[in-house]
Design a protein around this motif. Structure first.
Motif, PDB file in Angstrom:
ATOM      1  N   VAL A 518       0.972  -1.361  -0.249  1.00  0.00           N
ATOM      2  CA  VAL A 518      -0.187  -0.395  -0.062  1.00  0.00           C
ATOM      3  C   VAL A 518       0.792   0.718   0.268  1.00  0.00           C
ATOM      4  CG1 VAL A 518      -1.678   1.076   0.980  1.00  0.00           C
ATOM      5  CG2 VAL A 518      -2.061  -1.311   1.123  1.00  0.00           C
ATOM      6  N   VAL A 519       1.544   1.980   1.119  1.00  0.00           N
ATOM      7  CA  VAL A 519       2.423   2.770   1.211  1.00  0.00           C
ATOM      8  C   VAL A 519       3.443   2.725   0.013  1.00  0.00           C
ATOM      9  CG1 VAL A 519       4.220   3.805   2.399  1.00  0.00           C
ATOM     10  CG2 VAL A 519       2.355   2.256   3.872  1.00  0.00           C
ATOM     11  N   LYS A 520       4.375   1.359  -0.523  1.00  0.00           N
ATOM     12  CA  LYS A 520       4.988   2.197  -1.857  1.00  0.00           C
ATOM     13  C   LYS A 520       4.189   2.666  -3.172  1.00  0.00           C
ATOM     14  CE  LYS A 520       8.702  -1.541  -0.250  1.00  0.00           C
ATOM     15  NZ  LYS A 520       8.876  -2.778  -0.425  1.00  0.00           N
ATOM     16  N   GLU A 521       3.030   1.955  -3.293  1.00  0.00           N
ATOM     17  CA  GLU A 521       1.810   2.415  -4.262  1.00  0.00           C
ATOM     18  C   GLU A 521       1.918   3.731  -4.151  1.00  0.00           C
ATOM     19  OE1 GLU A 521      -0.810  -0.475  -4.606  1.00  0.00           O
ATOM     20  OE2 GLU A 521       0.164  -1.800  -5.773  1.00  0.00           O
ATOM     21  N   GLU A 522       1.112   4.378  -2.639  1.00  0.00           N
ATOM     22  CA  GLU A 522       1.102   5.541  -2.513  1.00  0.00           C
ATOM     23  C   GLU A 522       1.872   6.509  -2.651  1.00  0.00           C
ATOM     24  OE1 GLU A 522      -2.845   4.344   0.760  1.00  0.00           O
ATOM     25  OE2 GLU A 522      -0.304   5.273   1.382  1.00  0.00           O
ATOM     26  N   ILE A 523       4.029   6.244  -1.988  1.00  0.00           N
ATOM     27  CA  ILE A 523       4.418   7.261  -2.479  1.00  0.00           C
ATOM     28  C   ILE A 523       4.376   6.954  -3.514  1.00  0.00           C
ATOM     29  CG2 ILE A 523       6.873   7.692  -2.168  1.00  0.00           C
ATOM     30  CD1 ILE A 523       5.864   6.467   0.933  1.00  0.00           C
ATOM     31  N   ALA A 524       4.789   6.237  -4.530  1.00  0.00           N
ATOM     32  CA  ALA A 524       5.454   6.183  -5.692  1.00  0.00           C
ATOM     33  C   ALA A 524       4.399   6.721  -6.947  1.00  0.00           C
ATOM     34  CB  ALA A 524       5.039   4.780  -5.955  1.00  0.00           C
ATOM     35  N   ALA A 525       3.027   7.041  -6.924  1.00  0.00           N
ATOM     36  CA  ALA A 525       1.695   7.019  -7.579  1.00  0.00           C
ATOM     37  C   ALA A 525       1.766   8.888  -7.183  1.00  0.00           C
ATOM     38  CB  ALA A 525       0.531   6.717  -6.698  1.00  0.00           C
ATOM     39  N   ALA A 526       2.165   9.671  -5.894  1.00  0.00           N
ATOM     40  CA  ALA A 526       2.024  10.841  -5.647  1.00  0.00           C
ATOM     41  C   ALA A 526       3.800  10.937  -6.057  1.00  0.00           C
ATOM     42  CB  ALA A 526       2.181  11.022  -3.993  1.00  0.00           C
ATOM     43  N   MET A 527       4.180  10.558  -6.398  1.00  0.00           N
ATOM     44  CA  MET A 527       5.769  11.669  -6.392  1.00  0.00           C
ATOM     45  C   MET A 527       6.398  11.321  -7.600  1.00  0.00           C
ATOM     46  SD  MET A 527       6.590  11.917  -3.505  1.00  0.00           S
ATOM     47  CE  MET A 527       8.785  13.077  -3.621  1.00  0.00           C
ATOM     48  N   GLU A 528       5.270  10.322  -8.449  1.00  0.00           N
ATOM     49  CA  GLU A 528       5.918  10.537  -9.981  1.00  0.00           C
ATOM     50  C   GLU A 528       4.713  11.441 -10.865  1.00  0.00           C
ATOM     51  OE1 GLU A 528       5.605   6.319 -10.992  1.00  0.00           O
ATOM     52  OE2 GLU A 528       7.407   5.749  -9.613  1.00  0.00           O
ATOM     53  N   GLN A 529       3.255  11.308 -10.407  1.00  0.00           N
ATOM     54  CA  GLN A 529       2.243  11.478 -11.002  1.00  0.00           C
ATOM     55  C   GLN A 529       1.427  12.935 -10.547  1.00  0.00           C
ATOM     56  OE1 GLN A 529      -0.879   8.774 -11.325  1.00  0.00           O
ATOM     57  NE2 GLN A 529       0.347   7.065 -11.070  1.00  0.00           N
ATOM     58  N   GLY A 530       2.075  13.607  -9.312  1.00  0.00           N
ATOM     59  CA  GLY A 530       1.807  14.406  -8.594  1.00  0.00           C
ATOM     60  C   GLY A 530       0.060  14.018  -7.322  1.00  0.00           C
ATOM     61  N   SER A 531      -0.395  13.512  -7.964  1.00  0.00           N
ATOM     62  CA  SER A 531      -1.924  12.835  -7.516  1.00  0.00           C
ATOM     63  C   SER A 531      -2.344  11.838  -7.926  1.00  0.00           C
ATOM     64  CB  SER A 531      -2.671  14.384  -7.194  1.00  0.00           C
ATOM     65  OG  SER A 531      -3.035  14.360  -8.600  1.00  0.00           O
ATOM     66  N   ALA A 532      -2.861  10.953  -7.368  1.00  0.00           N
ATOM     67  CA  ALA A 532      -4.115  10.186  -8.247  1.00  0.00           C
ATOM     68  C   ALA A 532      -4.982   8.885  -7.072  1.00  0.00           C
ATOM     69  CB  ALA A 532      -2.385   8.475  -8.037  1.00  0.00           C
ATOM     70  N   TRP A 533      -5.298   8.433  -7.768  1.00  0.00           N
ATOM     71  CA  TRP A 533      -6.579   7.590  -6.593  1.00  0.00           C
ATOM     72  C   TRP A 533      -5.578   5.954  -6.724  1.00  0.00           C
ATOM     73  CZ3 TRP A 533     -10.627   8.695  -3.969  1.00  0.00           C
ATOM     74  CH2 TRP A 533     -10.826   9.903  -3.729  1.00  0.00           C
ATOM     75  N   LEU A 534      -6.207   5.841  -5.814  1.00  0.00           N
ATOM     76  CA  LEU A 534      -5.449   3.948  -5.796  1.00  0.00           C
ATOM     77  C   LEU A 534      -7.067   2.994  -4.688  1.00  0.00           C
ATOM     78  CD1 LEU A 534      -2.576   5.498  -4.626  1.00  0.00           C
ATOM     79  CD2 LEU A 534      -1.664   3.425  -5.503  1.00  0.00           C
ATOM     80  N   GLU A 535      -6.617   2.051  -5.354  1.00  0.00           N
ATOM     81  CA  GLU A 535      -7.611   0.620  -4.272  1.00  0.00           C
ATOM     82  C   GLU A 535      -6.637   0.286  -4.005  1.00  0.00           C
ATOM     83  OE1 GLU A 535     -10.324  -0.736  -7.757  1.00  0.00           O
ATOM     84  OE2 GLU A 535     -11.004   1.136  -8.233  1.00  0.00           O
TER      85      GLU A 535
END
Length: 697
Positions: A518-535
């Motif tokens: 979870v946390v790896k996915e959240e951090i990667a999405a935010a840092m690479e895309q700026g903002s993102a939705w995850l499930e």
């Protein structure tokens, strides 16, 4: 085996409950509703029997790994009444006094367990609930432990018990808690109130709390809404018009105790769900009172979605229209906005207008409230909404959301209200704020993004100085079941108002119930895309069933330091894979196909009480010997398979069905390229938790 002389849970009954109406109530104790609860109680009762007969020699039996007393997450523990741990799988705890052991939120565990078995006369057993991480995990879950007081042949007394991770409430838990509250009130009078209110005490469990109402309908105690104490709630109605306090009072006066069901919205939902209250008559300083507790039980029925429910975006549009009208007409718009049945005043919709110095100049529903200074206005939880509304309107953006506990017009009991306000300039040049709100508005992605974006703006401007406001449970970022978290790019949790014990810990390896990082996915999405939705999948509060949670995260920087800020919302169902209580239609062409290995793929539809799976497997694929607590119906649609059950083989070919009872060990070999459907009841919770590695080998 000689039987112990302690009573068994399941036989505890409230006095004089015969004749309770089946329409509104259920028996005071309906036994334990779930198999795992019954098995836990039986395990403790049998352990108590063994200890009663063998005495301290039973400790060795309880400590054997792999025995029925200690298997996986399940184990029996033994304490003495002074808090010394005598039997426990964690050997570092054994032989030491554990009275000061507390859970993640400061709740005293050992003191609570001892009290559950000793505090109530003629009831040497009970339940205690606290939060504790699952073995090998970081996130706490509710754990429910059942304990019994036992006398050994030597005459010494011990507390024997066992526990299970359990996020849902059972009727027996509520009966147990109310019964102990009645004892406390009758023995200690109002001196018991502090314990009943204590958020770290034994009477605040999950979302449940004890309330006390006089036979005249006056609220005497309400830890969740202390603003109601002293108020007459005799005429309070549920969402379907039931005079629930009147009916509960009549019931306890006639029968002593019982259950009553009523309809009430859960936090963050705009439809009502059945809530069940257990109430019991008690004596408080010589007067009859009603002691009770209301809970949302698992699988409680829910009202249908209202066809005319307004969304967050629709409310924003309406407030913007009101702002245009006020900018054109100023005070001249007020008569139009008071017109009943207009878009400004209908059902539960009304508008309010304040000057920016805090004077309410217009209230569509309650004109008698106009002209008052509302700067010090607070909601039912003590949130300073007067100041917060003015801060929103005075900020550069001049508009925003505020969520607070507030009663509907002409009602007393508060409920969640989501308000949108906007700064507006009248023709006179003077500035005001205009706003309106929705009660029990369904949270959606638009609202959650707004919360996270506002938190990000605050962090960008003030850095770590923003963290205390994000944690403030009376602030703008904590409402319903919603909160904002903040992490560093290396996975360290900096802010978590719901679980403050996690702050300062590195959660980079945290996985959800399906094994996603979870946390790896959240951090990667935010840092690479700026903002993102995850499930991801977590246990929804009040339920043991894994539920889909959508999380919005975004990157924010302050003075060169980067942070990930986010918040999440549980989704009732996921189209195409999860079913709700309405009729659902699916096509295997649209259900996601999971390639589990080079030899097998799987598609799954999860209902509330069952799972349907479609497999495509190549010749030679094998599933090693295993068992599960689910009944299994397997239909081969193409090809052939061989089941090995009870040391003999059963071949199943196209259009043939095999039925396996629960807990039946079996293995499978695919004889030729095969497609097959498998129906399981109840639902495959192990798959939802990611416990399906045996299928991937």
């Amino acid at each position: 085996m000689k039987k112990n002389n302690h009573p068994s849970v399941g036989r505890q009954t409230a006095p004089d409950t015969a004749g309770v109406s089946a329409e509104n109530t259920q028996p005071a104790t309906a036994g334990h509703e779930y198999r795992e609860t019954r098995e836990l109680v039986q395990l403790v009762q049998e352990a108590a029997d063994l200890l009663h007969v063998k005495g301290e020699a039973a400790f060795e039996d309880f400590g054997k790994a792999g025995s029925r007393w200690r298997k996986g997450e399940s184990y029996v523990f033994v304490l003495d009444p002074e808090g010394n741990m005598l039997v426990h799988p964690d050997t570092s705890m054994v032989g030491k006094n554990q009275l000061e052991l507390k859970d993640m939120n400061g709740k005293p565990i050992i003191r609570g367990l001892i009290s559950a078995a000793t505090a109530t006369p003629n009831k040497p057993e009970g339940w205690y609930h606290y939060e504790w991480p699952v073995p090998g995990g970081l996130l706490p879950r509710w754990k429910s432990s059942y304990v019994q007081l036992v006398t050994s042949p030597s005459g010494k007394q011990y507390i024997v018990g066992s526990g299970m991770y359990n996020d849902r409430m059972e009727r027996e838990y509520v009966v147990d808690m109310v019964s102990r509250a009645v004892t406390a009130v009758e023995q200690q009078g109002k001196d018991a109130f502090n314990l009943l209110r204590d958020p770290a005490g034994p009477f605040r469990v999950k979302d449940a709390y004890i309330f006390i109402i006089g036979m005249d309908g006056v609220e005497i105690l309400n830890p969740a809404f202390p603003n109601l104490e002293g108020r007459d709630l005799l005429d309070m109605k549920d969402t379907q018009g039931k005079l629930l306090n009147q009916e509960m009072i009549r019931m306890v006066q006639a029968q002593g105790a019982g259950w009553m069901d009523y309809m009430w919205p859960k936090p963050g939902e705009n439809v009502s769900t059945q809530k069940s209250a257990y109430v019991h008559k008690a004596k408080l300083q010589g007067k009859d009172v009603m002691v009770g507790c209301g809970v949302y039980l698992a699988d409680a029925p829910k009202e249908k979605q209202p066809a005319t429910s307004m969304t967050a975006q629709e409310l924003v549009k309406l407030v913007n229209e009101a702002a245009v009208l006020l900018e054109q007409k100023g005070e001249g718009a007020f008569p139009e906005m008071r017109q009943q049945g207009s878009k400004w005043l209908h059902d539960e919709i009304y508008f309010f207008v304040w000057s920016l110095d805090g004077v309410r100049v217009f209230h569509g529903e309650l004109p008698e409230g106009e002209g008052k200074d509302v700067r010090g206005l607070k909601d039912a939880l003590g949130k300073p909404i007067g100041r917060m509304f003015l801060e929103i309107a005075s900020a550069p953006e001049g508009q925003g959301w505020l969520h607070a506990m507030w009663p509907k017009p002409f009602e007393i009991f508060p409920t969640w209200k989501s308000c949108y306000v906007k700064r507006v300039t009248f023709p006179s040049g003077k500035q005001y704020l205009v706003g309106s709100g929705l009660y029990n508005m369904q949270l959606d992605e638009h609202l959650l993004e707004d919360v996270v974006n506002q938190a990000a703006i605050l962090i960008k401007e003030t850095g770590k100085d923003a963290f205390n406001l994000l944690r403030d449970k009376k602030g703008p970022f904590y409402f319903m079941d919603t909160y904002v978290f903040v992490q560093t790019p290396d996975g360290t949790e900096l802010v978590n108002p719901a679980q403050p014990s996690l702050e300062g810990k590195n959660l980079i390896d945290l996985k959800d119930l399906q094994g996603k990082e979870v946390v790896k996915e959240e951090i990667a999405a935010a840092m690479e895309q700026g903002s993102a939705w995850l499930e991801h999948y977590w246990y929804k509060p009040g339920d043991n069933t894994p539920a889909l949670k959508k999380t919005f995260v975004r990157k924010v920087q302050h003075n060169g330091e980067a942070y990930v800020v986010g918040s999440g919302i549980y989704i009732e169902n996921k189209q195409g894979t999860d079913m709700n209580k309405d009729i659902s239609k699916f096509s295997w062409d649209t259900v996601e196909k999971e390639e589990m290995s080079d030899s097998v793929s799987r598609q799954v539809i999860n209902g509330e009480k069952a799972t349907l799976a479609h497999f495509t497997a190549k010749k030679g694929y094998e599933i090693h010997r295993h068992s599960h607590p689910n009944e299994e119906y397997m239909l081969v649609t193409r090809g052939a398979m061989q089941y090995q059950v009870d040391d003999h083989d059963v071949e199943v070919r196209a259009n043939e069905v095999l039925v396996l009872p629960p807990d039946k060990p079996h293995s499978i070999v695919v004889l030729e390229d095969t497609e097959f459907l498998v129906f399981f009841a109840p639902a495959r919770q192990d798959w939802l938790k990611g416990e399906d590695q045996y299928l991937r080998k």
